[in-house]
Design an enzyme around this catalytic site. Structure first.
Site, PDB file in Angstrom:
ATOM      1  CB  CYS A   1      47.977 -47.595 -28.695  1.00 12.12           C
ATOM      2  SG  CYS A   1      48.040 -47.839 -26.467  1.00 12.12           S
TER       3      CYS A   1
ATOM      4  NE  ARG B   1      44.721 -47.406 -34.027  1.00  7.41           N
ATOM      5  CZ  ARG B   1      44.393 -48.585 -34.144  1.00  7.41           C
ATOM      6  NH1 ARG B   1      43.885 -48.767 -35.658  1.00  7.41           N
ATOM      7  NH2 ARG B   1      44.747 -50.347 -33.747  1.00  7.41           N
TER       8      ARG B   1
ATOM      9  CD1 TRP C   1      43.138 -48.393 -24.263  1.00  8.71           C
ATOM     10  CD2 TRP C   1      41.264 -46.774 -24.724  1.00  8.71           C
ATOM     11  NE1 TRP C   1      41.341 -49.094 -23.882  1.00  8.71           N
ATOM     12  CE2 TRP C   1      40.595 -47.511 -23.930  1.00  8.71           C
ATOM     13  CE3 TRP C   1      40.348 -45.859 -25.156  1.00  8.71           C
ATOM     14  CZ2 TRP C   1      39.023 -47.213 -24.075  1.00  8.71           C
ATOM     15  CZ3 TRP C   1      39.349 -45.850 -24.546  1.00  8.71           C
ATOM     16  CH2 TRP C   1      38.656 -46.412 -24.406  1.00  8.71           C
TER      17      TRP C   1
ATOM     18  CG  ASN D   1      47.827 -51.216 -30.181  1.00  5.53           C
ATOM     19  OD1 ASN D   1      47.488 -50.970 -29.056  1.00  5.53           O
ATOM     20  ND2 ASN D   1      47.458 -51.110 -31.247  1.00  5.53           N
ATOM     21  N   GLY D   2      48.796 -52.790 -27.693  1.00  6.49           N
ATOM     22  CA  GLY D   2      49.604 -53.618 -27.575  1.00  6.49           C
ATOM     23  C   GLY D   2      49.743 -53.611 -25.567  1.00  6.49           C
TER      24      GLY D   2
ATOM     25  CD  GLU E   1      23.875 -52.510 -33.418  1.00  4.34           C
ATOM     26  OE1 GLU E   1      25.019 -51.497 -34.142  1.00  4.34           O
ATOM     27  OE2 GLU E   1      24.184 -53.037 -32.732  1.00  4.34           O
TER      28      GLU E   1
ATOM     29  CE  LYS F   1      26.125 -48.584 -33.617  1.00  2.00           C
ATOM     30  NZ  LYS F   1      26.261 -49.914 -33.192  1.00  2.00           N
TER      31      LYS F   1
ATOM     32  CD  GLU G   1      27.920 -49.253 -29.606  1.00  2.00           C
ATOM     33  OE1 GLU G   1      29.296 -49.906 -29.962  1.00  2.00           O
ATOM     34  OE2 GLU G   1      26.955 -48.601 -30.774  1.00  2.00           O
TER      35      GLU G   1
ATOM     36  CG  HIS H   1       6.885 -63.705 -20.259  1.00  2.00           C
ATOM     37  ND1 HIS H   1       5.974 -64.163 -20.478  1.00  2.00           N
ATOM     38  CD2 HIS H   1       7.178 -64.228 -21.778  1.00  2.00           C
ATOM     39  CE1 HIS H   1       5.467 -64.984 -20.941  1.00  2.00           C
ATOM     40  NE2 HIS H   1       6.180 -64.759 -22.209  1.00  2.00           N
TER      41      HIS H   1
ATOM     42  CE  LYS I   1      34.813 -48.703 -36.098  1.00  2.00           C
ATOM     43  NZ  LYS I   1      33.498 -49.414 -36.168  1.00  2.00           N
TER      44      LYS I   1
HETATM   45  C1  BG6 Z   1      34.531 -52.893 -30.367  1.00  2.00           C
HETATM   46  C2  BG6 Z   1      33.232 -51.678 -31.259  1.00  2.00           C
HETATM   47  O1  BG6 Z   1      35.000 -52.048 -29.211  1.00  2.00           O
HETATM   48  O2  BG6 Z   1      34.180 -53.609 -30.944  1.00  2.00           O
HETATM   49  C3  BG6 Z   1      31.865 -52.117 -31.036  1.00  2.00           C
HETATM   50  O3  BG6 Z   1      33.051 -50.625 -29.879  1.00  2.00           O
HETATM   51  C4  BG6 Z   1      32.776 -53.251 -31.909  1.00  2.00           C
HETATM   52  O4  BG6 Z   1      31.159 -51.640 -32.106  1.00  2.00           O
HETATM   53  C5  BG6 Z   1      33.255 -54.477 -31.626  1.00  2.00           C
HETATM   54  O5  BG6 Z   1      30.436 -53.607 -32.660  1.00  2.00           O
HETATM   55  C6  BG6 Z   1      32.969 -55.282 -32.637  1.00  2.00           C
HETATM   56  O6  BG6 Z   1      34.460 -55.668 -32.922  1.00  2.00           O
HETATM   57  P1  BG6 Z   1      34.830 -55.780 -34.450  1.00  2.00           P
HETATM   58  O7  BG6 Z   1      35.958 -54.971 -35.598  1.00  2.00           O
HETATM   59  O8  BG6 Z   1      35.455 -57.316 -34.130  1.00  2.00           O
HETATM   60  O9  BG6 Z   1      33.781 -55.932 -35.700  1.00  2.00           O
END
Ligand code: BG6
Length: 606
Positions: free
Chosen positions: A2, A27, A74, A98-99, A479, A483, A486, A502, A601
């Protein structure tokens, strides 16, 4: 997670709040709302959906007051709906949160037994009832009522509260979820994240665990949960408001991809000691590491950690383990005072990483945090901190913070290697010398890669992708796959190239694009033979190759060129075309690049 914004001053609070919430859209949210004080009446306007839906509602009845709070939600407890949207109002009290309140069910039953009723499924409504109950029971102030309420609450929270009976005050409190106060002249601000209020002030105070703050037009008062006054020092945030804006790019993610050379050079700045071919960690001396380096992280930060293992073991010759924080915290890990535990987190708020760090501290480990957000929870919890200087990262899919983390891990490895003697003068001079050139090589690589629009159109209908890499580029294959998953919602898997035969080789046919990181250096010949195995099965090969490599083009359909660099520093370059590929695929497929579905995020709840 949130977003929260609060304002008290002379301006139109609704406008300031909506402006701030727009900055927090990354967020992640499913509903939004505001509570604004007009005279001694609180007007609450809230609804399910994007901010635009709320703005439409506000067009019909826009509160005119100059004090208020706002929220983007959220969903965790209770599905996205109007009645579950924040603020939650009980009597004179309105709350945004938020939480997650872990004991909300028990509290709800206790409150119900006193005759109180609930109109939502949220845990937040419980807090509003508790505060209202405390006021009714004679609390001496709004802050006192909030403290009384929160002393009954278990879990993570950042809350902001307004009350008809206290029309000139906002009270806020924090435990595990982020919250920052912005100081103004005759006005004060509150937000979940600095970019939301950066436009109005640079003087910010990041709340600590258990802090309660009361904001008035001319005063900001901090207390602990027992009501004792506490001092909190403001920090001057150097980020410009535009840094938080898109800078002319269509998406924050693309802006942030192109900010990487600057993010890496800012992270290296004033830490590379060219004259002694050494590194300073902002004057912090971690001392000799007689045990292991244990790296803890989640998501993209975990992939940075995997590259960190190569850097620490190759440069400093110290054994290094990399653990998923969400596993480490429940694994009864073996940690001693000889070990250095490194927690990597862009946001500095990811709960799994914070909890794993606390676990390592409880077991006697020495700790270092690598974070991008100043004064974030993980940074404050750790024994020492190495900040990345990537600026605010708004795109949910992490890019510039990833390469800044790689730069920080390289600094760490050189620092340790120079102190334990594993990195001799000549090798150190070469490595530090190469590092200086990396930001420029990143710009050149980004420029050479361009938009990848054509390549994206060619493969945008692929059902699956396979990414292969060896050595330091194996984590980059992971990675690249992450990406693509994601932001373009294509299933993708990253694999160590040597492992392909394998198992995943069974997947290869003319419908499967295979991205192979085939830069020159250790294992190059091996990668070429992996390429041949893929071609032999009609797989479509997209190679990431070193500029000037004459042979690679004949082994694949498409080539993405990167500048040349030593193997240990290649990940800072090879990840760039993979980020751009994922971005272009997402744009071609029309997905929400900056706010992918189901993602946020940083995850600050269980
Ligand atoms: C996820 C994000 O919530 O948290 C990813 O979508 C991120 O992009 C991962 O890599 C870890 O977040 P942080 O802030 O601990 O690097």
């Amino acid at each position: 997670m949130c977003g929260i914004v609060g304002y008290v001053g002379a301006r139109n609070a609704t406008q300031v709040i909506i402006h701030g919430l727009r900055r927090l859209e990354y967020r992640g949210y499913d509903s939004a709302g505001v509570a604004v004080m007009s005279g001694s009446e609180t007007e609450v306007v809230r609804c399910r959906g994007k901010l635009a839906a709320l703005e439409n509602l506000l067009k019909e009845k826009s509160p005119t007051g100059s004090l208020g709070i706002g929220h983007t939600r959220w969903a965790t407890h209770g599905r996205p709906s109007d009645e579950n949207a924040h603020p939650h109002r009980i009597g004179a009290i309105s709350v945004v949160h938020n939480g997650i309140i872990e004991n909300h069910a028990v509290l709800r039953e206790r409150l119900r037994a006193t005759g109180r009723t609930f109109s939502s499924q949220t845990d937040t409504e419980v807090i509003a009832h508790l505060i209202d109950e405390a006021v009714a029971a004679g609390a001496t102030s709004l802050a006192d009522a909030v403290r009384k309420a929160l002393r009954q609450v278990e879990g993570s929270y950042a809350i902001a509260v307004v009350s008809n009976r206290h029309p000139d005050e906002i009270v806020a409190a924090k435990n595990a979820s982020p919250l920052v106060v912005g100081l103004g002249d005759g006005e004060n601000f509150l937000a979940s994240d600095a970019p939301a209020i950066l436009e109005y002030t640079r003087e910010m105070i990041f709340l600590e665990e258990g802090d309660v703050v009361s904001l008035g037009r001319k005063s900001v008062t901090f207390t602990d949960m027992d009501g004792n006054r506490i001092e909190r020092k403001p920090r001057t945030i150097t980020w410009t408001a535009s840094q938080a804006e898109k800078g002319g790019y269509p998406h924050f993610m693309l802006k942030e991809i192109h900010e990487q050379p600057q993010a890496v050079s800012d992270t290296l700045r004033s830490r590379l000691l060219l004259d002694t071919s050494d590194v300073t960690l902002d004057g912090q001396n971690l001392g000799a590491i007689d045990g292991r380096v244990i790296i803890l992280a989640c998501g993209t930060s975990y992939h940075a950690g995997l590259v960190g293992k190569f850097l620490v073991e190759n440069i400093a010759r110290i054994p290094c383990e990399v653990d998923l924080a969400s596993e480490f915290r429940y694994r009864e890990p073996i940690v001693s005072g000889k070990d250095l535990v490194v927690a990597i987190s862009q946001s500095g708020e990811t709960l799994d990483t914070l909890a794993a760090l606390k676990e390592a501290i409880a077991r006697g480990g020495r700790t270092l945090a690598i974070c991008n957000v100043v004064d974030s929870a993980i940074a404050r919890t750790s024994g020492s901190v190495l900040y990345t200087h990537a600026g605010p990262e708004i795109g949910v899919a992490s890019t510039k913070c990833f390469t800044a983390q790689l730069a920080a891990l390289t600094l760490l490895a050189v620092h340790l290697g120079r102190r334990n003697g594993a990195l001799a003068d000549k090798a150190a001079a070469e490595l530090v010398g190469e590092l200086v050139h990396i930001p420029h090589k990143m710009s050149e690589t980004l420029r050479a890669t361009g938009s990848l629009r054509e390549l994206a159109r060619k493969y945008m209908h692929a059902r699956d992708f396979l990414f292969l890499g060896r050595g330091t580029n194996y984590p980059i294959a992971l990675e690249g796959a992450l990406k693509l998953k994601e932001i373009s919602y294509i299933h993708a898997e990253g694999y160590a190239a040597g492992e392909m035969k394998h198992g995943p080789i069974a997947l290869i046919d003319d419908g499967l694009p295979v991205v192979v990181i085939a830069t020159q250096g250790k294992g190059y010949d091996k990668v070429l033979s992996n390429l041949a195995e893929v071609r032999a099965r009609e797989g479509h090969v997209i190679a990431v190759a070193t500029k000037g490599d004459q042979t690679i083009a004949s082994h694949c359909q498409d080539v993405l060129w990167v500048e040349d660099a030593p193997s240990l520093l290649q990940p800072l370059l090879t990840v760039l075309p993979l980020q751009l590929l994922a971005y272009s695929m997402a744009v071609a497929r029309g997905t929400d690049v900056d706010q992918p579905r189901n993602l946020a995020k940083s995850v600050t709840v269980e």
